[in-house]
Design an enzyme around this catalytic site. Structure first.
Site, PDB file in Angstrom:
ATOM      1  N   HIS A 136       0.838  -1.206   0.000  1.00  0.00           N
ATOM      2  CA  HIS A 136       0.000   0.000   0.000  1.00  0.00           C
ATOM      3  C   HIS A 136       0.878   1.263   0.000  1.00  0.00           C
ATOM      4  O   HIS A 136       0.588   2.244  -0.690  1.00  0.00           O
ATOM      5  CB  HIS A 136      -0.865   0.058   1.258  1.00  0.00           C
ATOM      6  N   LYS A 160      -0.558  -6.768  -7.926  1.00  0.00           N
ATOM      7  CA  LYS A 160      -0.861  -8.000  -7.183  1.00  0.00           C
ATOM      8  C   LYS A 160      -2.283  -8.447  -7.502  1.00  0.00           C
ATOM      9  O   LYS A 160      -2.564  -9.629  -7.617  1.00  0.00           O
ATOM     10  CB  LYS A 160      -0.709  -7.727  -5.692  1.00  0.00           C
TER      11      LYS A 160
HETATM   12  P1  AMP Z   1      -6.458  -3.750  -0.536  1.00  0.00           P
HETATM   13  O1  AMP Z   1      -6.294  -2.961   0.721  1.00  0.00           O
HETATM   14  O2  AMP Z   1      -6.048  -5.191  -0.407  1.00  0.00           O
HETATM   15  O3  AMP Z   1      -7.811  -3.566  -1.181  1.00  0.00           O
HETATM   16  O4  AMP Z   1      -5.419  -3.160  -1.568  1.00  0.00           O
HETATM   17  C1  AMP Z   1      -5.412  -1.791  -1.881  1.00  0.00           C
HETATM   18  C2  AMP Z   1      -4.488  -1.578  -3.042  1.00  0.00           C
HETATM   19  O5  AMP Z   1      -3.184  -2.043  -2.704  1.00  0.00           O
HETATM   20  C3  AMP Z   1      -4.912  -2.366  -4.296  1.00  0.00           C
HETATM   21  O6  AMP Z   1      -4.693  -1.561  -5.448  1.00  0.00           O
HETATM   22  C4  AMP Z   1      -3.979  -3.555  -4.252  1.00  0.00           C
HETATM   23  O7  AMP Z   1      -3.746  -4.114  -5.539  1.00  0.00           O
HETATM   24  C5  AMP Z   1      -2.725  -2.917  -3.698  1.00  0.00           C
HETATM   25  N1  AMP Z   1      -1.848  -3.944  -3.125  1.00  0.00           N
HETATM   26  C6  AMP Z   1      -2.161  -4.877  -2.207  1.00  0.00           C
HETATM   27  N2  AMP Z   1      -1.094  -5.673  -1.945  1.00  0.00           N
HETATM   28  C7  AMP Z   1      -0.087  -5.228  -2.740  1.00  0.00           C
HETATM   29  C8  AMP Z   1       1.273  -5.647  -2.945  1.00  0.00           C
HETATM   30  N3  AMP Z   1       1.804  -6.664  -2.292  1.00  0.00           N
HETATM   31  N4  AMP Z   1       2.007  -4.939  -3.838  1.00  0.00           N
HETATM   32  C9  AMP Z   1       1.485  -3.903  -4.518  1.00  0.00           C
HETATM   33  N5  AMP Z   1       0.217  -3.466  -4.367  1.00  0.00           N
HETATM   34  C10 AMP Z   1      -0.563  -4.118  -3.486  1.00  0.00           C
END
Ligand code: AMP
Length: 286
Positions: free
Chosen positions: A37, A150
């Site tokens: 994030h 991811k």
């Molecule tokens: P989430 O909180 O899981 O909904 O993720 C929020 C954002 O962070 C989304 O755009 C995800 O794709 C991105 N994200 C989550 N994990 C990763 C990671 N390991 N590397 C890069 N981006 C990530």
């Protein structure tokens, strides 16, 4: 860093920033932040005169399983501290009724790229994602929004949403941020027991194995079988491990650049990951 819990407060802050000539750079999240994030936040910060907005909202509509929603980790105080340290300008922390007030009945539903894989194994998931992203885009009205590779299929779904509904928003994506041993960072990783944490590497290893099989001339079917065998032998319960076209998430047909995508269950925890690969078209056998 300013904290907003209402739509009006977000709009007021964004209006003022835009008047000052700032670029509104938006990072939507579900919180329990990790370096993945924060890499998105850092990318947002590189925009010209960036006004970085982060939202934290655990969106019930994208969870099929009530238990998974319940178990989703949350730590707002820690998240706000991390965002403040990364010089975020505004964090939006809406409650459920702010996003879905009583009587809310609209659903944004995407065909095509949202149908296979995650669409198949998590029915309704991408409708939930598209609905909340459309709302957040209308609330924040960013110039640019950042998503992580991811969740590769989610990136494709969001790009489709923006094109189909004419959102005047540029979509930027950043590569997956991984732990030292290769596990893709995820808020869900905290739910892995020490034993499951070891098993969780099966997904990354399977994708890497599939990539080398393709590079050595294996067919897509052979690579898929090889990935599944490896993941299962290491104790993962495989939902899918596939070779797909990185844009359509369908069969890659004549393309040499493909995406390996996978979803597995390690005990109670569902993990997804992906990896780009080059396949040798001429040596395909089956
Ligand atoms: P989430 O909180 O899981 O909904 O993720 C929020 C954002 O962070 C989304 O755009 C995800 O794709 C991105 N994200 C989550 N994990 C990763 C990671 N390991 N590397 C890069 N981006 C990530």
């Amino acid at each position: 860093m300013e904290k907003a819990t209402t739509i009006e407060a977000v709009r007021t802050a964004v209006r003022a920033a835009r008047k000052e000539g700032r670029t509104i750079a938006f990072v939507p999240t579900m919180g329990y932040l990790h370096e993945g994030h924060l890499a998105l936040v850092d990318a947002a910060r590189t925009e010209k005169q960036a006004f970085v907005v982060v939202s934290i909202f655990v969106n019930p509509r994208q969870f099929g399983d009530a238990g998974d929603l319940e178990a989703y980790p949350r730590d707002e105080a820690r998240d706000c501290r991390l965002l403040d340290e990364r010089n975020v300008d505004l964090v939006f922390l809406p409650d459920g009724a702010t996003i879905y007030p009583p009587g809310f009945t609209t659903r944004v539903s995407i065909e095509g790229v949202a149908v296979p894989l995650e669409g198949e194994f998590r029915p309704g998931h991408f409708d939930g994602v598209a609905t909340v992203v459309a709302k957040l885009f209308n609330i924040v009205s960013p110039d640019v929004a950042f998503f992580g590779e991811k969740d590769a299929q989610q990136c494709a779904v969001v790009k489709r949403l923006v094109r189909d509904l004419d959102f005047p928003i540029r979509i930027e994506t950043i590569p997956t941020v991984r732990e030292g041993d290769g596990l893709a960072m995820s808020s869900r990783n905290v739910r892995l027991s020490p034993e499951s944490r070891t098993t969780s590497l099966a997904l990354f290893r399977a994708l890497r194995h599939g990539r080398s099989l393709l590079e050595y001339g294996a067919s897509d079917e052979e690579a898929e079988r090889g990935m599944r065998l490896l993941a299962e032998s290491e104790g993962a319960e495989v939902e899918y491990l596939r070779v797909v076209d990185a844009e359509t998430f369908d069969s890659p047909n004549g393309r040499s650049d493909v995406l390996l995508v996978g979803a597995v269950r390690i005990g109670e925890v569902r993990l997804i990951d992906n990896m780009p690969a080059e396949r040798q078209l001429n040596s395909e056998i089956s």
